[in-house]
Write an enzyme that holds these catalytic residues in place. Structure first.
Site, mmCIF file in Angstrom:
data_model
loop_
_atom_site.group_PDB
_atom_site.id
_atom_site.type_symbol
_atom_site.label_atom_id
_atom_site.label_comp_id
_atom_site.label_asym_id
_atom_site.label_seq_id
_atom_site.Cartn_x
_atom_site.Cartn_y
_atom_site.Cartn_z
ATOM 1 N N SER A 132 0.843 -1.191 0.000
ATOM 2 C CA SER A 132 0.000 0.000 0.000
ATOM 3 C C SER A 132 0.877 1.238 0.000
ATOM 4 O O SER A 132 2.009 1.216 0.492
ATOM 5 C CB SER A 132 -0.905 0.018 1.240
ATOM 6 N N TYR A 145 -1.431 -0.818 10.244
ATOM 7 C CA TYR A 145 -1.515 -1.094 8.816
ATOM 8 C C TYR A 145 -0.236 -0.671 8.094
ATOM 9 O O TYR A 145 0.305 -1.410 7.258
ATOM 10 C CB TYR A 145 -2.724 -0.350 8.234
ATOM 11 N N LYS A 149 2.316 -3.085 5.907
ATOM 12 C CA LYS A 149 2.529 -2.881 4.480
ATOM 13 C C LYS A 149 3.975 -2.504 4.173
ATOM 14 O O LYS A 149 4.485 -2.818 3.087
ATOM 15 C CB LYS A 149 1.549 -1.838 3.948
ATOM 16 N N ILE A 180 -7.969 3.598 -4.111
ATOM 17 C CA ILE A 180 -8.661 2.801 -5.125
ATOM 18 C C ILE A 180 -10.130 2.678 -4.735
ATOM 19 O O ILE A 180 -10.458 2.421 -3.572
ATOM 20 C CB ILE A 180 -8.033 1.403 -5.243
#
Length: 239
Positions: A132, A145, A149, A180
Site C-alpha cells: 500500500s 496497517y 505494508k 482505489i
C-alpha cells in the site's frame, strides 16, 4: 491469453481488488484458486474458491499440499488478503495491533513459506505482494496497517533474493495501490473523495481494474526481467 494454462493463487479473492485480479487472470487463461474467509461474491468457471484463514499456518500447509498435489504446479501467487483496524497510536488496542499484523504480515508469510520454495524447486514462478502507499509514506491512525505494508515491501525484496537462489527463477514484486475505489472507499463522503482525488497528479481516484492490470503485467512474461520491484499504482498521490 497472457496466462494460458497457468495455475494462480489469489488470497483475499472474494471481492474488491482480489476479485478483479482473479477474474482478469481467469480471462487471460489461468486457472485461479481464490482463497478467502468469505465465499466468492461472483461466479466464474475458471475461478475455484477455497475457504482459507491465512492466519492459520497448519491450514495454509494443508491447502498448499492439496493444490500442489492436484495441479502438480503453481505458477503465480498473489498475496492480496488484508484488513484495516484504524486508530491513533495512543488509542490503539492490543487486539487491533495484533489482528492487523496477524492477517497482513503473518498470513502472507504463512502461505508464501510453502509456495515460494515449491516454485523455486520448479525453477519458475511469479509472486505478487499487494502492499500500500501507506507502507511507503505512513498515515495518521494507521500505525498497525503501515507497519504491515512496509513489512510486505521488506519481505518482497528478501524473497526476490531467496527464491532466485540455485537457479530458482522466481520473480517477487510488490504493488502499492493508492486510493482505489473499492467498496470500503465508496462509503467515504464525496467531499473527502474529491479531496483525495485532488491530491493526485492525475486528478482522480483509481479503479480496482487498474491494479488488476498491473498484477497481470507482473504475473506474465511481459515482466520476465522484473523482480524485487515496488510498483506504485496511485495516480501520483501526494500524502
Amino acid at each position: 491469453m497472457k496466462l494460458k494454462d497457468k495455475i494462480a493463487i489469489v488470497t483475499g479473492g472474494s471481492k474488491g481488488i482480489g476479485m478483479e485480479i482473479a477474474q482478469l487472470f481467469a480471462k487471460e487463461g489461468a486457472k485461479v484458486l481464490a482463497t478467502d474467509v468469505i465465499e466468492l461474491t461472483y461466479s466464474n468457471p475458471n475461478v475455484e474458491y477455497h475457504q482459507l484463514d491465512i492466519t492459520d499456518s497448519e491450514k495454509c500447509k494443508a491447502f498448499f499440499d492439496d493444490v500442489s498435489e492436484k495441479y502438480k504446479k503453481l505458477d503465480i501467487l498473489v498475496n492480496n488478503a488484508g484488513i484495516t483496524q484504524d486508530a491513533l497510536t495512543r488509542k490503539m488496542t492490543d487486539e487491533q495491533w495484533a489482528k492487523v499484523l496477524d492477517v497482513n504480515l503473518t498470513g502472507l508469510f504463512n502461505i508464501t513459506r510453502y509456495v515460494g520454495p515449491f516454485m523455486q524447486g520448479a525453477g519458475s514462478g511469479s509472486i505478487i505482494n499487494i502492499s500500500s502507499i501507506v507502507g511507503e509514506f505512513g498515515n495518521i491512525g494507521q500505525a498497525n496497517y503501515a507497519a504491515t505494508k512496509a513489512g510486505v515491501i521488506g519481505l518482497t525484496k528478501t524473497w526476490a533474493k531467496e527464491f532466485a537462489m540455485k537457479n530458482g527463477g522466481v520473480r517477487v514484486n510488490a504493488i502499492t495501490p493508492g486510493m482505489i475505489l473499492t467498496d470500503i472507499l465508496k462509503t467515504i463522503p464525496k467531499d473527502l473523495l474529491d479531496k483525495f482525488a485532488s491530491q493526485t497528479a492525475l486528478g482522480r481516484l483509481g479503479e480496482p481494474e487498474e491494479v488488476a492490470k498491473t498484477a497481470l503485467f507482473l504475473a506474465s512474461d511481459d515482466s520476465s526481467y522484473v523482480t524485487g520491484h515496488v510498483l506504485s499504482v496511485n495516480g501520483g498521490l501526494r500524502l
